[in-house]
Design a protein around this motif. Structure first.
Motif, PDB file in Angstrom:
ATOM      1  N   GLU A  18       0.839  -1.208   0.000  1.00  0.00           N
ATOM      2  CA  GLU A  18       0.000   0.000   0.000  1.00  0.00           C
ATOM      3  C   GLU A  18       0.873   1.257   0.000  1.00  0.00           C
ATOM      4  OE1 GLU A  18      -2.979   2.299   3.087  1.00  0.00           O
ATOM      5  OE2 GLU A  18      -2.881   0.114   3.174  1.00  0.00           O
ATOM      6  N   SER A  19       1.934   1.235   0.777  1.00  0.00           N
ATOM      7  CA  SER A  19       2.856   2.370   0.817  1.00  0.00           C
ATOM      8  C   SER A  19       3.546   2.552  -0.527  1.00  0.00           C
ATOM      9  CB  SER A  19       3.900   2.183   1.928  1.00  0.00           C
ATOM     10  OG  SER A  19       3.279   2.212   3.195  1.00  0.00           O
ATOM     11  N   TYR A  20       3.852   1.437  -1.186  1.00  0.00           N
ATOM     12  CA  TYR A  20       4.464   1.540  -2.510  1.00  0.00           C
ATOM     13  C   TYR A  20       3.506   2.219  -3.487  1.00  0.00           C
ATOM     14  CZ  TYR A  20       6.271   0.681  -7.093  1.00  0.00           C
ATOM     15  OH  TYR A  20       6.700   0.892  -8.379  1.00  0.00           O
ATOM     16  N   GLN A  21       2.246   1.846  -3.434  1.00  0.00           N
ATOM     17  CA  GLN A  21       1.263   2.451  -4.346  1.00  0.00           C
ATOM     18  C   GLN A  21       1.135   3.953  -4.086  1.00  0.00           C
ATOM     19  OE1 GLN A  21       0.208   0.926  -7.016  1.00  0.00           O
ATOM     20  NE2 GLN A  21       1.237  -0.944  -6.333  1.00  0.00           N
ATOM     21  N   THR A  22       1.170   4.348  -2.829  1.00  0.00           N
ATOM     22  CA  THR A  22       1.148   5.778  -2.494  1.00  0.00           C
ATOM     23  C   THR A  22       2.412   6.453  -3.010  1.00  0.00           C
ATOM     24  OG1 THR A  22      -0.222   5.387  -0.542  1.00  0.00           O
ATOM     25  CG2 THR A  22       1.044   7.436  -0.594  1.00  0.00           C
ATOM     26  N   ALA A  23       3.560   5.817  -2.807  1.00  0.00           N
ATOM     27  CA  ALA A  23       4.837   6.375  -3.268  1.00  0.00           C
ATOM     28  C   ALA A  23       4.841   6.532  -4.784  1.00  0.00           C
ATOM     29  CB  ALA A  23       5.984   5.468  -2.825  1.00  0.00           C
ATOM     30  N   ARG A  24       4.262   5.593  -5.446  1.00  0.00           N
ATOM     31  CA  ARG A  24       4.175   5.637  -6.917  1.00  0.00           C
ATOM     32  C   ARG A  24       3.382   6.871  -7.364  1.00  0.00           C
ATOM     33  NH1 ARG A  24       0.596   2.001 -10.341  1.00  0.00           N
ATOM     34  NH2 ARG A  24       1.616   2.032 -12.356  1.00  0.00           N
ATOM     35  N   ARG A  25       2.249   7.106  -6.713  1.00  0.00           N
ATOM     36  CA  ARG A  25       1.435   8.280  -7.055  1.00  0.00           C
ATOM     37  C   ARG A  25       2.162   9.577  -6.697  1.00  0.00           C
ATOM     38  NH1 ARG A  25      -2.245   4.593  -5.134  1.00  0.00           N
ATOM     39  NH2 ARG A  25      -2.370   5.562  -3.092  1.00  0.00           N
ATOM     40  N   LEU A  26       2.870   9.574  -5.586  1.00  0.00           N
ATOM     41  CA  LEU A  26       3.650  10.759  -5.197  1.00  0.00           C
ATOM     42  C   LEU A  26       4.762  11.027  -6.207  1.00  0.00           C
ATOM     43  CD1 LEU A  26       3.942  10.151  -1.337  1.00  0.00           C
ATOM     44  CD2 LEU A  26       2.571  11.909  -2.480  1.00  0.00           C
ATOM     45  N   ALA A  27       5.391   9.959  -6.684  1.00  0.00           N
ATOM     46  CA  ALA A  27       6.464  10.114  -7.670  1.00  0.00           C
ATOM     47  C   ALA A  27       5.923  10.716  -8.964  1.00  0.00           C
ATOM     48  CB  ALA A  27       7.138   8.768  -7.936  1.00  0.00           C
ATOM     49  N   VAL A  28       4.715  10.343  -9.354  1.00  0.00           N
ATOM     50  CA  VAL A  28       4.089  10.917 -10.552  1.00  0.00           C
ATOM     51  C   VAL A  28       3.935  12.422 -10.377  1.00  0.00           C
ATOM     52  CG1 VAL A  28       1.899  11.054 -11.833  1.00  0.00           C
ATOM     53  CG2 VAL A  28       2.912   8.822 -11.303  1.00  0.00           C
ATOM     54  N   ILE A  29       3.453  12.833  -9.215  1.00  0.00           N
ATOM     55  CA  ILE A  29       3.257  14.260  -8.945  1.00  0.00           C
ATOM     56  C   ILE A  29       4.593  14.997  -8.953  1.00  0.00           C
ATOM     57  CG2 ILE A  29       2.527  15.940  -7.197  1.00  0.00           C
ATOM     58  CD1 ILE A  29       0.381  13.820  -6.357  1.00  0.00           C
ATOM     59  N   GLU A  30       5.589  14.423  -8.292  1.00  0.00           N
ATOM     60  CA  GLU A  30       6.888  15.107  -8.185  1.00  0.00           C
ATOM     61  C   GLU A  30       7.649  15.170  -9.499  1.00  0.00           C
ATOM     62  OE1 GLU A  30       9.722  14.965  -5.266  1.00  0.00           O
ATOM     63  OE2 GLU A  30       8.304  15.455  -3.682  1.00  0.00           O
ATOM     64  N   THR A  31       7.509  14.134 -10.313  1.00  0.00           N
ATOM     65  CA  THR A  31       8.310  14.081 -11.535  1.00  0.00           C
ATOM     66  C   THR A  31       7.569  14.574 -12.774  1.00  0.00           C
ATOM     67  OG1 THR A  31       7.609  11.827 -12.079  1.00  0.00           O
ATOM     68  CG2 THR A  31       9.583  12.069 -10.677  1.00  0.00           C
ATOM     69  N   GLY A  32       6.249  14.511 -12.745  1.00  0.00           N
ATOM     70  CA  GLY A  32       5.474  14.853 -13.935  1.00  0.00           C
ATOM     71  C   GLY A  32       5.449  13.727 -14.954  1.00  0.00           C
ATOM     72  N   LEU A  33       6.023  12.597 -14.611  1.00  0.00           N
ATOM     73  CA  LEU A  33       6.029  11.435 -15.505  1.00  0.00           C
ATOM     74  C   LEU A  33       4.700  10.693 -15.398  1.00  0.00           C
ATOM     75  CD1 LEU A  33       9.629  10.099 -14.731  1.00  0.00           C
ATOM     76  CD2 LEU A  33       8.890  11.414 -16.737  1.00  0.00           C
TER      77      LEU A  33
END
Length: 155
Positions: free
Chosen positions: A115-130
């Motif tokens: 679950e934390s990985y899925q949250t981190a994945r969404r956060l990474a999208v926001i931070e990187t714009g990828l």
């Protein structure tokens, strides 16, 4: 020293509502004196349970930040920075320290990892714009790798 409640605050419950810090000091003193009958047990139980929830939330939060930065570090190799290295080191240290100080949190760590990985994945999208698809659907990191200081070494 005998714990005395201020005249205007006779019950522990009202002290809890009026001056939380004084309530903590008074409760600690009552415990030291073994004056258990004077304790505000309902609020004391609630605070102890809240402390446990806070430890779990802090572990999850640090794990999410750590996973997000590991993802960014692994995928955006050209953008690696000292700031990312610091964040990986700091949040890895926080997670390790939490698990060292409270080994009983390890099952919770294992349970919330995906679950934390899925949250981190969404956060990474926001931070990187990828795009979300840039980041693997399943964690590319094992629990052991996340805690391993030599994994994606930032030396």
């Amino acid at each position: 020293m005998t714990a005395q409640l201020p005249q205007s605050q006779k019950s522990g419950s009202s002290l809890y509502e009026q001056d939380f810090y004084l309530w903590i000091q008074t409760t600690a003193e009552l415990l030291k004196q073994k004056s258990f009958t004077q304790l505000d047990l309902d609020n004391l139980i609630e605070e102890i349970e809240t402390m446990g929830r806070s430890e779990k939330r802090a572990l999850e939060s640090n794990l999410e930040v750590l996973l997000m930065h590991l993802l960014k570090y692994q995928i955006q190799t050209e953008r690696r920075s000292k700031s990312w290295q610091y964040t990986i080191l700091e949040h890895r240290r926080r997670v390790q320290k939490a698990l060292l100080e409270s080994p009983s949190l390890k099952p919770h760590f294992d349970q919330v990892f995906e679950e934390s990985y899925q949250t981190a994945r969404r956060l990474a999208v926001i931070e990187t714009g990828l795009a979300l698809a840039t980041f693997p659907e399943q964690s590319p990191f094992t629990l052991e790798q996340v805690l391993d200081c030599d994994f994606l070494s930032v030396s």
